[in-house]
Design a protein around this motif. Structure first.
Motif, PDB file in Angstrom:
ATOM      1  N   SER A 287       7.069  -8.612  -8.803  1.00 33.23           N
ATOM      2  CA  SER A 287       7.365  -7.811  -7.607  1.00 33.23           C
ATOM      3  C   SER A 287       6.476  -6.584  -7.468  1.00 33.23           C
ATOM      4  O   SER A 287       6.414  -5.976  -6.409  1.00 33.23           O
ATOM      5  CB  SER A 287       8.829  -7.370  -7.639  1.00 33.23           C
ATOM      6  N   ARG A 288       5.781  -6.190  -8.536  1.00 30.24           N
ATOM      7  CA  ARG A 288       4.920  -4.999  -8.441  1.00 30.24           C
ATOM      8  C   ARG A 288       3.461  -5.422  -8.384  1.00 30.24           C
ATOM      9  O   ARG A 288       2.998  -6.162  -9.241  1.00 30.24           O
ATOM     10  CB  ARG A 288       5.164  -4.062  -9.627  1.00 30.24           C
ATOM     11  N   LYS A 289       2.752  -4.936  -7.372  1.00 32.45           N
ATOM     12  CA  LYS A 289       1.370  -5.363  -7.128  1.00 32.45           C
ATOM     13  C   LYS A 289       0.372  -4.272  -7.546  1.00 32.45           C
ATOM     14  O   LYS A 289       0.754  -3.152  -7.870  1.00 32.45           O
ATOM     15  CB  LYS A 289       1.184  -5.674  -5.641  1.00 32.45           C
ATOM     16  N   GLY A 290      -0.914  -4.613  -7.443  1.00 29.14           N
ATOM     17  CA  GLY A 290      -1.985  -3.701  -7.858  1.00 29.14           C
ATOM     18  C   GLY A 290      -1.918  -2.296  -7.266  1.00 29.14           C
ATOM     19  O   GLY A 290      -2.070  -1.315  -7.981  1.00 29.14           O
ATOM     20  N   PRO A 291      -1.687  -2.166  -5.947  1.00 30.19           N
ATOM     21  CA  PRO A 291      -1.685  -0.818  -5.364  1.00 30.19           C
ATOM     22  C   PRO A 291      -0.457   0.012  -5.757  1.00 30.19           C
ATOM     23  O   PRO A 291      -0.453   1.231  -5.583  1.00 30.19           O
ATOM     24  CB  PRO A 291      -1.667  -1.079  -3.845  1.00 30.19           C
TER      25      PRO A 291
END
Ligand SMILES: [Zn+2]
Length: 400
Positions: A145-149
């Protein structure tokens, strides 16, 4: 001695035995007083495993001070810290998975760098040990659920911060330049401040590969981009030289891609590193020095694959003197470029100084100067210099 701290002389029987006897007599802790000022670690010995109270070793010098105060009625009280921001209320770093992953990461980077016969190749000033360790924290705690940005802090639990807090580094990690815009020039001699920049580049690479090949939280899926990145970073450590700097580390990851993937990700890797200042002409200087680095934000020439032109003009323009211009033309394409037309604008209020160009222009008008170049080979570079002068003051506007 029930409820008291036992002060015990070093010597004769084992440390563990002393502590065990003190524990059985009701002591809540043990301090071993040395007979020298040498600092040593204590072994538990035969009774060590039965000891349930804390035991500390202190040097003779320190012990002499305690003895002096004990003889003068010293009373010691132990209590929980209050309102102490530096030491939050009894939070143990061992419960922060990120901390454990980070420290484990030191074991990995120290053992992989320089080959299997040494574990002491990360003692130089520009080595990125803290960077690999923070990368280890990020990948071990990554969730779909947590992305690069997204904002990723280090040590958030330890300092009592929320999951999306900044953590203990100068800035949180993110692939978003507006969240963390650090580049190569932001390294400094403090090892964590230096490591942050390496982690950023690796974290950018992790997401660039995940974007290209997909993301899978299952570490065993070798085709997922995030796992391709982890393998490249691990193999890069094995391939880099002893006492590496940032450019050595980048080159080793490029090499790992050649070995693992036949080099299919070379341009992706170059582009990622170039964005953080580790471009084609970036220099690390001595890998045992911090502060002698040169940034570059351009990818490898063959990854740019186009013609590029840079223009330089005199910084200081003197009255009555012509203004010098310098055009640098580079063919960064993979093949020859034919019939190139270079057009440069002549600023208003100026005119071309006849005969000043290092390469004869094909046409010159009041507003532009044009060169026709038959061909340039791949990676060929060409410099054209010319001058303009100011027109009569009555005609001058913004020349130069
Ligand atoms: Zn560390």
């Amino acid at each position: 001695m029930s409820g008291k701290i036992a002060l015990i002389e070093r010597g004769i029987c084992e440390f563990g035995t002393k502590a065990y006897y003190a524990q059985n007599a009701g002591a809540i802790a043990v301090i071993i007083c040395s007979h020298t000022d040498e600092n040593i670690g204590m072994d538990g010995g035969v009774d060590g495993s039965k000891v349930r109270i804390p035991a500390y070793y202190i040097t003779k010098k320190e012990c002499d001070r305690i003895r002096f105060y004990v003889e003068n009625g010293l009373v010691v009280t132990i209590k929980k810290p209050e309102n102490n921001l530096a030491v939050p209320d009894s939070l143990d770093g061992d419960f922060d998975n990120g901390v454990i992953a980070h420290e484990y990461g030191h074991g990995v980077s120290n053992r992989l760098t320089g080959g299997p016969s040494t574990a002491s190749c990360l003692g130089n000033a520009e080595q990125m040990g803290e960077g690999w360790s923070d990368f280890m924290t990020l990948i071990m705690s990554a969730v779909p659920s947590r992305k690069g940005p997204d904002v990723r802090g280090i040590g958030n639990y330890v300092v009592g911060a929320k999951v999306d807090g900044t953590g203990i580094r100068r800035k949180p990690y993110s692939t978003d330049m507006s969240v963390n815009n650090f580049t190569y020039k932001n390294i400094d001699a403090e090892v964590h401040n230096l490591g942050e920049i390496w982690t950023l580049a690796l974290w950018d690479l992790y997401w660039a590969l995940a974007d290209k090949y997909g993301y899978d939280p299952d570490f065993k899926n070798k085709n997922a981009g995030n796992n391709i990145c982890i393998q490249l970073v691990m193999d890069g450590m094995k391939l880099q030289p002893c006492f590496p700097g940032f450019i050595d580390g980048r080159n080793a990851i490029l090499k790992a891609d050649e070995v693992n993937n036949g080099g299919v990700n070379q341009c992706l890797i170059w582009d990622v590193f170039a964005r953080r200042g580790f471009g084609y002409t970036a220099k690390q200087g001595s890998s045992d020095m911090v502060g002698d680095e040169t940034e570059d934000f351009e990818s490898a020439p063959l990854c740019i694959n186009q013609l590029k032109m840079n223009k330089k003009a005199d910084f200081i323009v003197k009255a009555g003197q012509p203004i010098n211009y310098e055009l640098t033309l580079r063919n960064l394409r993979r093949d020859v470029a034919n019939t190139i037309r270079v057009v440069d604008e002549i600023p208003a209020g100026c005119s071309y100084v006849n005969g000043s160009a290092s390469l004869s222009p094909s046409t010159v008008s009041a507003t532009e100067i044009v060169w026709e170049i038959p061909s340039m080979a791949s990676l060929e570079q060409m410099v054209i210099k010319y001058q303009v002068s100011r027109l009569h003051p009555a005609l001058q506007t913004h020349c130069g």
